[in-house]
Scaffold this active site. Sequence first.
Site, short mmCIF file in Angstrom:
data_model
loop_
_atom_site.label_atom_id
_atom_site.label_comp_id
_atom_site.label_asym_id
_atom_site.label_seq_id
_atom_site.Cartn_x
_atom_site.Cartn_y
_atom_site.Cartn_z
N GLN A 1 0.84 -1.20 0.00
CA GLN A 1 0.00 0.00 0.00
C GLN A 1 0.88 1.25 0.00
O GLN A 1 1.09 1.86 1.04
CB GLN A 1 -0.91 -0.03 1.24
CG GLN A 1 -1.87 1.11 1.35
CD GLN A 1 -3.08 0.91 0.50
OE1 GLN A 1 -3.67 -0.14 0.49
NE2 GLN A 1 -3.47 1.95 -0.19
N PHE A 2 1.38 1.65 -1.17
CA PHE A 2 2.28 2.80 -1.24
C PHE A 2 1.62 4.09 -0.79
O PHE A 2 2.28 5.02 -0.34
CB PHE A 2 2.88 2.95 -2.64
CG PHE A 2 1.95 3.55 -3.66
CD1 PHE A 2 1.97 4.91 -3.90
CD2 PHE A 2 1.06 2.75 -4.36
CE1 PHE A 2 1.12 5.47 -4.84
CE2 PHE A 2 0.20 3.30 -5.30
CZ PHE A 2 0.23 4.67 -5.54
N THR A 3 0.29 4.17 -0.84
CA THR A 3 -0.40 5.40 -0.47
C THR A 3 -0.35 5.70 1.03
O THR A 3 -0.74 6.79 1.45
CB THR A 3 -1.86 5.39 -0.95
OG1 THR A 3 -2.54 4.29 -0.35
CG2 THR A 3 -1.94 5.27 -2.47
#
Length: 150
Positions: A78-80
């Site tokens: 989950q890069f966000t």
Amino acid sequence: MRAVIQRVSQASCSVEGKITGQIKTGFMVLLGIEDADSDEDTVWLAQKITNMRIFPDENGAMNKALSEVSGDILLISQFTLYASTKKGNRPGFTRSAKPDAAVPLYEKMIAELTKATGRKIQTGIFGADMKISLINDGPVTIIIDTKSKE
């Protein structure tokens, strides 16, 4: 690294209509990786996740760990989680590690969680457009950041 841990009664991930991972009782973990992260972060965080006592005991108190409830883990990249919202209304993701650095750490996290739990870790597909479905039990959601170790 940042992890959002949700205690779930079930969770699944699908990509292009095909299930890539699914669990019943356990943790759905969203994992964000930044450039400053290292192998040491994965080891520390895997231990923290697997030993987190947030399942109810016979008195209803959050006192049991994942192993005590035969729980599983669904791990989703989950890069966000490293979104910067300081400026404007469109988040920036410059703190998020690029795939060449993030993928090895994501794979190391899978290996560390497998070692810590003795169970197969269910996953999504790194970088894919994933559809996540879950029932958050409680609801219980815990956020851990390896830089603050809180």
